[in-house]
Structure formats: structure tokens, C-alpha cells
Design an enzyme around this catalytic site. Structure first.
Site, PDB file in Angstrom:
ATOM      1  N   GLU A 102      20.277  14.322 -30.296  1.00  0.00           N
ATOM      2  CA  GLU A 102      21.100  13.478 -29.436  1.00  0.00           C
ATOM      3  C   GLU A 102      21.706  12.251 -30.132  1.00  0.00           C
ATOM      4  O   GLU A 102      21.445  11.117 -29.755  1.00  0.00           O
ATOM      5  CB  GLU A 102      20.275  13.001 -28.242  1.00  0.00           C
ATOM      6  CG  GLU A 102      18.921  12.392 -28.585  1.00  0.00           C
ATOM      7  CD  GLU A 102      18.199  11.887 -27.332  1.00  0.00           C
ATOM      8  OE1 GLU A 102      18.813  11.105 -26.590  1.00  0.00           O
ATOM      9  OE2 GLU A 102      17.041  12.259 -27.115  1.00  0.00           O
ATOM     10  N   HIS A 131      19.952   2.656 -21.643  1.00  0.00           N
ATOM     11  CA  HIS A 131      19.199   3.082 -20.455  1.00  0.00           C
ATOM     12  C   HIS A 131      19.804   2.508 -19.172  1.00  0.00           C
ATOM     13  O   HIS A 131      19.091   2.022 -18.297  1.00  0.00           O
ATOM     14  CB  HIS A 131      17.713   2.726 -20.601  1.00  0.00           C
ATOM     15  CG  HIS A 131      17.017   3.636 -21.565  1.00  0.00           C
ATOM     16  ND1 HIS A 131      15.724   3.431 -21.981  1.00  0.00           N
ATOM     17  CD2 HIS A 131      17.440   4.749 -22.202  1.00  0.00           C
ATOM     18  CE1 HIS A 131      15.397   4.393 -22.832  1.00  0.00           C
ATOM     19  NE2 HIS A 131      16.424   5.197 -22.980  1.00  0.00           N
ATOM     20  N   GLU A 191      23.604  15.357 -26.176  1.00  0.00           N
ATOM     21  CA  GLU A 191      22.177  15.693 -26.319  1.00  0.00           C
ATOM     22  C   GLU A 191      21.900  17.113 -25.858  1.00  0.00           C
ATOM     23  O   GLU A 191      22.197  17.487 -24.726  1.00  0.00           O
ATOM     24  CB  GLU A 191      21.343  14.716 -25.484  1.00  0.00           C
ATOM     25  CG  GLU A 191      19.858  15.068 -25.433  1.00  0.00           C
ATOM     26  CD  GLU A 191      19.016  14.029 -24.699  1.00  0.00           C
ATOM     27  OE1 GLU A 191      19.512  13.424 -23.735  1.00  0.00           O
ATOM     28  OE2 GLU A 191      17.858  13.834 -25.095  1.00  0.00           O
ATOM     29  N   ASP A 243      23.273  11.258 -18.736  1.00  0.00           N
ATOM     30  CA  ASP A 243      22.012  11.658 -19.372  1.00  0.00           C
ATOM     31  C   ASP A 243      21.040  11.901 -18.230  1.00  0.00           C
ATOM     32  O   ASP A 243      20.522  10.952 -17.635  1.00  0.00           O
ATOM     33  CB  ASP A 243      21.534  10.543 -20.306  1.00  0.00           C
ATOM     34  CG  ASP A 243      20.270  10.919 -21.076  1.00  0.00           C
ATOM     35  OD1 ASP A 243      19.645  11.946 -20.739  1.00  0.00           O
ATOM     36  OD2 ASP A 243      19.911  10.164 -22.009  1.00  0.00           O
ATOM     37  N   HIS A 288       9.500  12.251 -23.553  1.00  0.00           N
ATOM     38  CA  HIS A 288       9.231  11.908 -24.952  1.00  0.00           C
ATOM     39  C   HIS A 288       7.839  12.466 -25.214  1.00  0.00           C
ATOM     40  O   HIS A 288       6.840  11.799 -24.990  1.00  0.00           O
ATOM     41  CB  HIS A 288       9.292  10.397 -25.185  1.00  0.00           C
ATOM     42  CG  HIS A 288      10.693   9.862 -25.017  1.00  0.00           C
ATOM     43  ND1 HIS A 288      11.018   8.546 -25.186  1.00  0.00           N
ATOM     44  CD2 HIS A 288      11.863  10.478 -24.696  1.00  0.00           C
ATOM     45  CE1 HIS A 288      12.326   8.379 -24.974  1.00  0.00           C
ATOM     46  NE2 HIS A 288      12.857   9.529 -24.676  1.00  0.00           N
ATOM     47  N   ASP A 343       0.820  -1.216   0.000  1.00  0.00           N
ATOM     48  CA  ASP A 343       0.000   0.000   0.000  1.00  0.00           C
ATOM     49  C   ASP A 343       0.855   1.269   0.000  1.00  0.00           C
ATOM     50  O   ASP A 343       0.413   2.333   0.399  1.00  0.00           O
ATOM     51  CB  ASP A 343      -0.984  -0.012   1.183  1.00  0.00           C
ATOM     52  CG  ASP A 343      -0.261  -0.145   2.519  1.00  0.00           C
ATOM     53  OD1 ASP A 343       0.943  -0.456   2.510  1.00  0.00           O
ATOM     54  OD2 ASP A 343      -0.911   0.058   3.561  1.00  0.00           O
ATOM     55  N   HIS A 390      19.544   4.251 -31.967  1.00  0.00           N
ATOM     56  CA  HIS A 390      18.331   5.014 -31.624  1.00  0.00           C
ATOM     57  C   HIS A 390      18.166   6.199 -32.570  1.00  0.00           C
ATOM     58  O   HIS A 390      19.004   6.438 -33.431  1.00  0.00           O
ATOM     59  CB  HIS A 390      18.373   5.465 -30.157  1.00  0.00           C
ATOM     60  CG  HIS A 390      19.552   6.338 -29.797  1.00  0.00           C
ATOM     61  ND1 HIS A 390      19.599   7.683 -30.091  1.00  0.00           N
ATOM     62  CD2 HIS A 390      20.721   6.055 -29.159  1.00  0.00           C
ATOM     63  CE1 HIS A 390      20.730   8.188 -29.635  1.00  0.00           C
ATOM     64  NE2 HIS A 390      21.446   7.226 -29.079  1.00  0.00           N
ATOM     65  N   HIS A 444      13.666  13.616 -30.074  1.00  0.00           N
ATOM     66  CA  HIS A 444      12.236  13.483 -29.798  1.00  0.00           C
ATOM     67  C   HIS A 444      11.725  14.835 -29.362  1.00  0.00           C
ATOM     68  O   HIS A 444      12.506  15.706 -28.941  1.00  0.00           O
ATOM     69  CB  HIS A 444      11.995  12.417 -28.717  1.00  0.00           C
ATOM     70  CG  HIS A 444      12.853  12.589 -27.492  1.00  0.00           C
ATOM     71  ND1 HIS A 444      12.533  13.442 -26.468  1.00  0.00           N
ATOM     72  CD2 HIS A 444      14.056  12.051 -27.150  1.00  0.00           C
ATOM     73  CE1 HIS A 444      13.480  13.401 -25.547  1.00  0.00           C
ATOM     74  NE2 HIS A 444      14.437  12.577 -25.935  1.00  0.00           N
ATOM     75  N   TYR A 466      27.969   3.839 -30.001  1.00  0.00           N
ATOM     76  CA  TYR A 466      28.148   2.898 -28.888  1.00  0.00           C
ATOM     77  C   TYR A 466      28.845   1.652 -29.422  1.00  0.00           C
ATOM     78  O   TYR A 466      28.273   0.921 -30.233  1.00  0.00           O
ATOM     79  CB  TYR A 466      26.772   2.527 -28.294  1.00  0.00           C
ATOM     80  CG  TYR A 466      25.912   3.760 -28.076  1.00  0.00           C
ATOM     81  CD1 TYR A 466      26.028   4.511 -26.914  1.00  0.00           C
ATOM     82  CD2 TYR A 466      25.026   4.195 -29.074  1.00  0.00           C
ATOM     83  CE1 TYR A 466      25.267   5.667 -26.730  1.00  0.00           C
ATOM     84  CE2 TYR A 466      24.272   5.346 -28.898  1.00  0.00           C
ATOM     85  CZ  TYR A 466      24.388   6.074 -27.735  1.00  0.00           C
ATOM     86  OH  TYR A 466      23.640   7.218 -27.561  1.00  0.00           O
ATOM     87  N   ARG A 522      27.275   9.897 -26.289  1.00  0.00           N
ATOM     88  CA  ARG A 522      26.064  10.575 -26.777  1.00  0.00           C
ATOM     89  C   ARG A 522      26.181  12.030 -26.353  1.00  0.00           C
ATOM     90  O   ARG A 522      26.706  12.329 -25.275  1.00  0.00           O
ATOM     91  CB  ARG A 522      24.794   9.935 -26.187  1.00  0.00           C
ATOM     92  CG  ARG A 522      23.510  10.674 -26.540  1.00  0.00           C
ATOM     93  CD  ARG A 522      22.248   9.855 -26.266  1.00  0.00           C
ATOM     94  NE  ARG A 522      21.988   9.593 -24.867  1.00  0.00           N
ATOM     95  CZ  ARG A 522      22.171   8.419 -24.276  1.00  0.00           C
ATOM     96  NH1 ARG A 522      22.622   7.385 -24.982  1.00  0.00           N
ATOM     97  NH2 ARG A 522      21.909   8.263 -22.993  1.00  0.00           N
ATOM     98  N   ASP A 575      16.368  17.562 -20.676  1.00  0.00           N
ATOM     99  CA  ASP A 575      16.897  16.254 -21.088  1.00  0.00           C
ATOM    100  C   ASP A 575      18.249  16.495 -21.752  1.00  0.00           C
ATOM    101  O   ASP A 575      18.313  16.890 -22.914  1.00  0.00           O
ATOM    102  CB  ASP A 575      15.900  15.599 -22.058  1.00  0.00           C
ATOM    103  CG  ASP A 575      16.344  14.210 -22.489  1.00  0.00           C
ATOM    104  OD1 ASP A 575      17.355  13.709 -21.977  1.00  0.00           O
ATOM    105  OD2 ASP A 575      15.658  13.621 -23.365  1.00  0.00           O
TER     106      ASP A 575
HETATM  107  N1  GLY Z   1      16.888  10.379 -21.395  1.00  0.00           N
HETATM  108  C1  GLY Z   1      15.948   9.889 -22.298  1.00  0.00           C
HETATM  109  C2  GLY Z   1      16.233  10.322 -23.646  1.00  0.00           C
HETATM  110  O1  GLY Z   1      17.247  10.929 -23.900  1.00  0.00           O
HETATM  111  O2  GLY Z   1      15.463  10.125 -24.533  1.00  0.00           O
HETATM  112 MN    MN Z   2      16.360  12.529 -25.036  1.00  0.00          MN
HETATM  113 MN    MN Z   3      18.377  12.063 -22.544  1.00  0.00          MN
END
Ligand code: GLY
Ligand code: MN
Ligand code: MN
Length: 429
Positions: free
Chosen positions: A380, A238, A410, A255, A356, A34, A345, A349, A384, A408, A266
Site C-alpha cells: 500500500e 487516518h 492498497e 481505505d 495489523h 455502562d 508510512h 503489514h 501525500y 494510496r 484492507d
Molecule cells: N487501514 C489501515 C491500514 O491500511 O493499515
Molecule cells: Mn493496510
Molecule cells: Mn488500509
């Protein structure tokens, strides 16, 4: 802010004409038994109301003679509030949230039909709450059965996503102000993390310092689970365990972003923890940075959504071929997506109330959403090279010196009248 929510409701009502739109609050998420997670409202619901409680329904009925905006909410209940927190209640739903009428949620079945009987359509997104989907469908079914007697009623249900998500794509001045705040806090945390990180520290220590800043500056917390990935951990997109100790010659990929009043930053940066790139790290970093800058250049009004991604993919592919990590004809590698061995990827986004944000990307089979001033997106790209990378058939074996490099970069980018503004420019690249 209430006038802002009202403006959004008016805009939505203008789009649905004689329809009735129904929005459902997000459910409470359970952590265990709970014990519940901190409540997070559904973004569409929040966008239209600013109302932050579970067990609520918002109805927009522009054609209704008396009530155009109706809220169903949890009633005040002193005993329950002692346990689970303050409730706005029915009266304040009208006074504070501008509803023309408000009811206890328990009266939904009784009160809802009057707002649907004369609607030509119901606008509703079939969501994860199956039971509530059933509620709406059964109301609709009854209204269809009784249509012949009345001569009015909804003849279809249309998904509200197609109305509200295009609205959410273009940010108002008030939204941009909140996004700038979320991003400013995120920038501060990244800059501190770069100073704080050094060989011997643990990934979680850096995470803790960043999330400390998020909350210290009034943010709601991380916009998503923070990724603090050193060395080869950066090759897990992730990665959130964040429990490794940083080593000499590691790269660190962070990230992380702050959520401020529901709006999100982000940001990803990758840097050497001892301040100095190895030659291989530098080569890959420069390649990703070149791709990122070129993709950002494509962010301007009128350009199709996919142009930034296509630009980044081409540059990364050419670079990977030049380095001998991929082999073959560039066009073929792109067409057959062989670059996905190292770049799996998309390049970005939409960003906003959701990290997202509103997934409006394609408007037809080959018709991409075009960029418009006021939209915010991430750019981004990354590369890798997994430690256990195995080349696909026809691709070269790679030197061990490349293994375990994950990079990466971003940024969050606002489309402006003349091009773009990099909102996250305060963190060096
Ligand atoms: N941190 C999630 C993304 O970059 O989409
Ligand atoms: Mn992102
Ligand atoms: Mn990100």
C-alpha cells in the site's frame, strides 16, 4: 472449526514442551458509562479457542497428566444473561470448545497452581490488563518460593507472542477461506462505492453504503474505521470524520475493509469522483501505481519482508525527484528518509485476525522475516502532498498545482508457492 482450533493448540503445545501457556480474554471496552462496545475477543485467544467471551482464561499444559487444555469461563447465570447476553458456561466449555477441564473464572487462583507446579516455564504475554499480570506474577512468585520443597516449577516467564505470532503468520486453508470471504465483501463494497460516488455526495454517504454491504453480506462490520477522504482530506492518513461534500475534480481515497468471522480485508483505492483525472493527479497516480506493482512483484517465497518497501521507496523517490518535488542524490534522499515528506508510512503489514496482524518483521538486527507461502500481507504505497506543505531545508518550493493530492493504492496479497496472488484484484486500479 473445532478440529482447526485443536490443531493449533497441539502445534503450540508441541512448541512449549514442559511449559504451561496462559492466555487471557480481551476486556470489555466501554463506550460510555455502562454502555459497552460489541465484544471483540483477543486474537491470540480466539486463534486457539474460537471462544468469544470476556472474563476467560485458557491454559495449555501439555505435560499435565489429566488436563492439557483448560478453560476458565463465566458460569451460566440466568439473571445476568438476561442483561448482558448468552454465556457458554462451564459445562459447554468442555463439550463445545473441547476443554479437558473447565472451571468458573472465580476459581482461577485456586485451580491454576496445579497446572504450573510441574511446568518448567510459564508462557504468558504481559498485557494491558495490569491486574491480571499481577495475578500471574504472584502465582509465579509463590511457585518460585516453594520450588525448593517441590523441586519443580517454572524458572522463567517467556512471552507467548514469540511462539504464537509466527504461527499466526502462515494461514491455514480454513483461515484463507474466511479471508477470501472478508475480501470478497470488501471488493463488492469498493466497486459499489466507485459507482455511487459523484460530486455533491458526502463522504459519509459513501461510508454508509459500504458498511451497509459489509453487514448485509454477513460481515461483523468494518475491519477498522472506514476512511473516505476526498480532496486534501486524503493527506490525513487516518482521516475518519468523513463529513465533507465531494467536489468536481476531487480525488476520493477510500481505505475500507470488511471483517468476516474475525478475519479482515484492507483495501485502498483512489479515483477521481467525476471519472477524470487532472494531469497532476494522473502523474502522481501513475507513480504510486508503478511503485505498487513493483512492490507486489517482490512478494514471493524467500524474499525478505523489507524488499517490497525498499522497492516502492526507490521508485517513489525517483519519481518525486523527476517531478521536481524533491531534489538531491537519490541514495541520500533514501538514506536520510527525505522522501518521508510525501511518503511517511510503510508499504504494508501482515493481515489476518488483526488488520495489523502478528508483528513479526525483524528476527535480528538486520535479519528480516522472509516471505513464505500462506502468508498474507498488504502492499500500500502512497504519496501525500499536504495543502500546507513546507519544504525542508534544501528542498524546493513546490507549485500549487500539486497541493492537496493524496493517493494510496492498497491490495491484499497472498504469498503462494510460485509467487503471489492478489486477493483484491477484483477492484480495478
Ligand atoms: N487501514 C489501515 C491500514 O491500511 O493499515
Ligand atoms: Mn493496510
Ligand atoms: Mn488500509
Amino acid at each position: 472449526m473445532q478440529t482447526e482450533y485443536q490443531k493449533r493448540r497441539e502445534e503450540l503445545m508441541a512448541k512449549i514442551g514442559n511449559g504451561t501457556a496462559i492466555f487471557r480474554s480481551a476486556p470489555v471496552a466501554v463506550m460510555h458509562n455502562d454502555v459497552e462496545y460489541a465484544y471483540r475477543q483477543d486474537s491470540d485467544f480466539y486463534y486457539l479457542t474460537g471462544f468469544n467471551e470476556a472474563d476467560a482464561v485458557a491454559v495449555l499444559a501439555p505435560h499435565h497428566e489429566e488436563h492439557r487444555f483448560i478453560l476458565f469461563v463465566q458460569p451460566k447465570d440466568k439473571e445476568k444473561e438476561v442483561w448482558t447476553g448468552y454465556r457458554v458456561g462451564v459445562d459447554a466449555a468442555k463439550e463445545k470448545y473441547g476443554a479437558d477441564e473447565a472451571y468458573p473464572i472465580a476459581e482461577l487462583d485456586e485451580k491454576l497452581p496445579q497446572y504450573l507446579e510441574k511446568a518448567e516455564r510459564i508462557y504468558y504475554h504481559l498485557g494491558r490488563d495490569r491486574q491480571f499480570n499481577e495475578t500471574i506474577l504472584s502465582h509465579w512468585q509463590k511457585l518460585v518460593a516453594t520450588y525448593p520443597k517441590r523441586g519443580t516449577g517454572p524458572i522463567a516467564i517467556e512471552d507467548s507472542n514469540f511462539i504464537i505470532h509466527p504461527m499466526r503468520l502462515v494461514k491455514s486453508a480454513a483461515e484463507l477461506e474466511l479471508m477470501r470471504k472478508a475480501i470478497a465483501i470488501s471488493v463488492e463494497a469498493h466497486n459499489y462505492a466507485r459507482e455511487f460516488a459523484k460530486p455533491g455526495r458526502y463522504e459519509y454517504e459513501i461510508q454508509a453504503e459500504m458498511e451497509h454491504i459489509f453487514r448485509l453480506r454477513g460481515g461483523m462490520g468494518p475491519a477498522y474505521p472506514s476512511i473516505v477522504a476526498s480532496g486534501a482530506n486524503a493527506c490525513i492518513l487516518h482521516y475518519i470524520e468523513n463529513d465533507r461534500q465531494l467536489q468536481e475534480n476531487d480525488l476520493l481515497l477510500i481505505d475500507a475493509g470488511c471483517c468476516y468471522q474475525y478475519y479482515n480485508g484492507d483495501i485502498t483505492r483512489t479515483f477521481p469522483v467525476n471519472g477524470k483525472f487532472t494531469p497532476e493527479q494522473k502523474i502522481i497516480y501513475d507513480l504510486v501505481l508503478t511503485a505498487q506493482l513493483a512492490a507486489i512483484d517482490q512478494v514471493k517465497p524467500g524474499n525478505p519482508w523489507n524488499l517490497g518497501h525498499d522497492t516502492a521507496v526507490r521508485i517513489l523517490t525517483e519519481g518525486l525527484v523527476e517531478l521536481g518535488l524533491l531534489t538531491g542524490d537519490i541514495e541520500e534522499i533514501i538514506k536520510e528518509e527525505k522522501y518521508k515528506a510525501f511518503y511517511m508510512h510503510k508499504t504494508g503489514h501482515w493481515l489476518g485476525l488483526d488488520v495489523h496482524d502478528s508483528p513479526v518483521y525483524k528476527l535480528g538486527e538486520e535479519v528480516w522475516q522472509t516471505l513464505q507461502p500462506g502468508q498474507v500481507l498488504t502492499v500500500e504505497p502512497g504519496i501525500y502532498i499536504a495543502p500546507d506543505y513546507q519544504p525542508a531545508e534544501g528542498q524546493p518550493e513546490i507549485d500549487d498545482k500539486w497541493r492537496g493530492i493524496g493517493i494510496r493504492i492498497e491490495d491484499d496479497v497472498l504469498v503462494t508457492e510460485s509467487g503471489n496472488e492478489i486477493l483484491t484484484a477484483g477492484v480495478p486500479k
